[in-house]
Motif scaffolding. Structure first.
Motif, PDB file in Angstrom:
ATOM      1  N   LYS A 175      -9.824  68.528 -26.015  1.00  0.00           N
ATOM      2  CA  LYS A 175     -10.771  67.805 -25.180  1.00  0.00           C
ATOM      3  C   LYS A 175     -11.263  68.649 -24.007  1.00  0.00           C
ATOM      4  O   LYS A 175     -10.523  69.452 -23.448  1.00  0.00           O
ATOM      5  CB  LYS A 175     -10.118  66.527 -24.642  1.00  0.00           C
ATOM      6  CG  LYS A 175      -9.672  65.559 -25.727  1.00  0.00           C
ATOM      7  CD  LYS A 175      -9.083  64.303 -25.124  1.00  0.00           C
ATOM      8  CE  LYS A 175      -8.604  63.333 -26.176  1.00  0.00           C
ATOM      9  NZ  LYS A 175      -8.058  62.095 -25.592  1.00  0.00           N
ATOM     10  N   ALA A 176     -12.519  68.423 -23.650  1.00  0.00           N
ATOM     11  CA  ALA A 176     -13.098  69.036 -22.462  1.00  0.00           C
ATOM     12  C   ALA A 176     -14.049  68.018 -21.846  1.00  0.00           C
ATOM     13  O   ALA A 176     -14.463  67.055 -22.504  1.00  0.00           O
ATOM     14  CB  ALA A 176     -13.839  70.322 -22.820  1.00  0.00           C
ATOM     15  N   SER A 177     -14.410  68.224 -20.594  1.00  0.00           N
ATOM     16  CA  SER A 177     -15.384  67.325 -19.980  1.00  0.00           C
ATOM     17  C   SER A 177     -16.803  67.696 -20.386  1.00  0.00           C
ATOM     18  O   SER A 177     -17.733  66.903 -20.233  1.00  0.00           O
ATOM     19  CB  SER A 177     -15.253  67.366 -18.451  1.00  0.00           C
ATOM     20  OG  SER A 177     -15.439  68.679 -17.966  1.00  0.00           O
ATOM     21  N   SER A 178     -16.962  68.899 -20.924  1.00  0.00           N
ATOM     22  CA  SER A 178     -18.259  69.344 -21.449  1.00  0.00           C
ATOM     23  C   SER A 178     -18.424  68.854 -22.879  1.00  0.00           C
ATOM     24  O   SER A 178     -17.597  69.160 -23.748  1.00  0.00           O
ATOM     25  CB  SER A 178     -18.339  70.876 -21.418  1.00  0.00           C
ATOM     26  OG  SER A 178     -19.369  71.346 -22.266  1.00  0.00           O
ATOM     27  N   VAL A 179     -19.487  68.118 -23.139  1.00  0.00           N
ATOM     28  CA  VAL A 179     -19.718  67.598 -24.491  1.00  0.00           C
ATOM     29  C   VAL A 179     -19.967  68.726 -25.491  1.00  0.00           C
ATOM     30  O   VAL A 179     -19.333  68.759 -26.559  1.00  0.00           O
ATOM     31  CB  VAL A 179     -20.873  66.574 -24.489  1.00  0.00           C
ATOM     32  CG1 VAL A 179     -21.278  66.206 -25.914  1.00  0.00           C
ATOM     33  CG2 VAL A 179     -20.463  65.322 -23.725  1.00  0.00           C
ATOM     34  N   PRO A 180     -20.867  69.690 -25.219  1.00  0.00           N
ATOM     35  CA  PRO A 180     -21.073  70.763 -26.205  1.00  0.00           C
ATOM     36  C   PRO A 180     -19.803  71.565 -26.494  1.00  0.00           C
ATOM     37  O   PRO A 180     -19.538  71.930 -27.646  1.00  0.00           O
ATOM     38  CB  PRO A 180     -22.144  71.646 -25.537  1.00  0.00           C
ATOM     39  CG  PRO A 180     -22.875  70.727 -24.625  1.00  0.00           C
ATOM     40  CD  PRO A 180     -21.820  69.789 -24.097  1.00  0.00           C
TER      41      PRO A 180
END
Length: 356
Positions: A175-180
């Motif tokens: 998981k990351a806070s950046s969607v791409p």
């Protein structure tokens, strides 16, 4: 129906993840785990909303001590979320949790990892490895930067530790806070392993911004056939996470249970207060458990066609609407009676289906 990647299957108590099982919905409590009453109250509310697996933070011994009572009374499987302290993991396993979220590379020496893995294997408890794009190891950041390749490499390090101990009941999240970044990381991981994947966009934000980021990110990953279980991350009431997760799965036709409400955006042709009608209908029948599609349409241009595809629906007119069942007009209804008439029709259909 989307063509989904085939993965290994693990079981979290009686909920399967991967191996062609339906995509399951997870959430996480935001109560203090040691507050048993508050935690159970929230778990039950989440379960009623459609949550199928619940995760609890276990940051200290007091939380571990609360786990036996919580596990015994929880209506859905319980996951213990643990960082760094292997003793908390052992205590959670002893307390009867159904899954661990722990990164084996972060809990110390090999003998400590072996102790946790051995205890998990004896009780058939799967382990989720979770990598967060915002906290990658320093050497990986130096080599890869904050990239999909770096996230995948970090996860595979943890996977190898478990594989070297002959443990394969593994679930992976990236998981990351950046969607791409999140989308690319999951796509890359899916090309390298067949372990089931836990999908989510972390730290997505408030209900408003987090809804958009989660729908776009989780939706894109699932639409590519990747993903076996999902958790929407929102700042606020976790029940909203479950509601949004349900809507994402319905939008992709990966889930058909309960109500699907379709309504038009309205235009100058609409001569009834459709927004108020749609909101009230959603409020009145939103908890419906019988699969059903309900159409709330503003006029006769698109209304009859959309209502024809729905189990039941209305198409507005000048102060009145036509009530449809599977495209067949049932009757005309005055605007003031619209909601009552539609809800009554929905309840009748639900009763008919429940009686089969």
């Amino acid at each position: 129906m989307w063509l989904r990647q085939q993965t290994r299957q693990v079981k979290v108590k009686d909920v399967p993840i991967g191996g062609g099982a339906p995509v399951s919905i997870q959430s996480m409590t935001n109560t203090r785990t040691e507050d048993i009453a508050a935690t159970l109250q929230q778990i039950k509310a989440l379960a009623e909303a459609g949550c199928e697996i619940i995760r609890l933070a276990v940051p200290h011994a007091a939380a571990v001590e609360a786990l036996p009572a919580i596990v015994a009374q929880s209506p859905i499987p319980v996951v213990a979320d643990i960082h760094f302290d292997y003793r908390l993991a052992l205590g959670a396993i002893e307390a009867g949790v159904h899954k661990l979220r722990i990164n084996p590379g972060n809990i110390g020496s090999r003998d400590r990892v072996e102790a946790v893995v051995k205890a998990a294997a004896e009780r058939n408890i799967p382990i989720r490895i979770g990598v967060n794009g915002g906290s990658l190891p320093r050497d990986i950041l130096q080599r890869y930067g904050r990239t999909p390749e770096g996230m995948v490499e970090a996860a595979l390090r943890h996977v190898k530790i478990l594989e070297d101990l002959n443990f394969a009941d593994i679930v992976i999240s990236l998981k990351a806070s950046s969607v791409p970044l999140t989308i690319a990381a999951y796509q890359l991981m899916a090309s390298k392993v067949n372990y089931p994947l836990h999908i989510g966009v972390t730290e997505a934000g408030t209900v408003r911004s987090g809804t958009v980021k989660s729908a776009v990110g989780i939706g894109a990953i699932l639409a590519a056939g990747v993903g076996d279980t999902i958790r929407v991350s929102l700042t606020g009431d976790p029940v909203q996470e479950v509601i949004l997760a349900e809507e994402i799965l319905r939008a992709l036709q990966l889930r058909h249970q309960g109500l699907e409400l379709i309504s038009c955006p309205t235009c100058a042709r609409c001569q009834i207060d459709l927004a108020a009608v749609a909101e009230e209908v959603q409020e009145r029948i939103g908890g419906l458990s019988v699969p059903m599609t309900v159409a709330v349409m503003g006029c006769v241009v698109n209304g009859p066609g959309e209502a024809r595809e729905a189990d039941v629906g209305i198409a507005g007119g000048d102060g009145v609407a036509l009530l449809f069942r599977k495209g067949q007009v049932v009757r005309k209804v005055p605007e003031a009676e619209l909601v009552e008439a539609l809800v009554a029709e929905v309840e009748q259909i639900a009763a008919e289906r429940a009686g089969k």
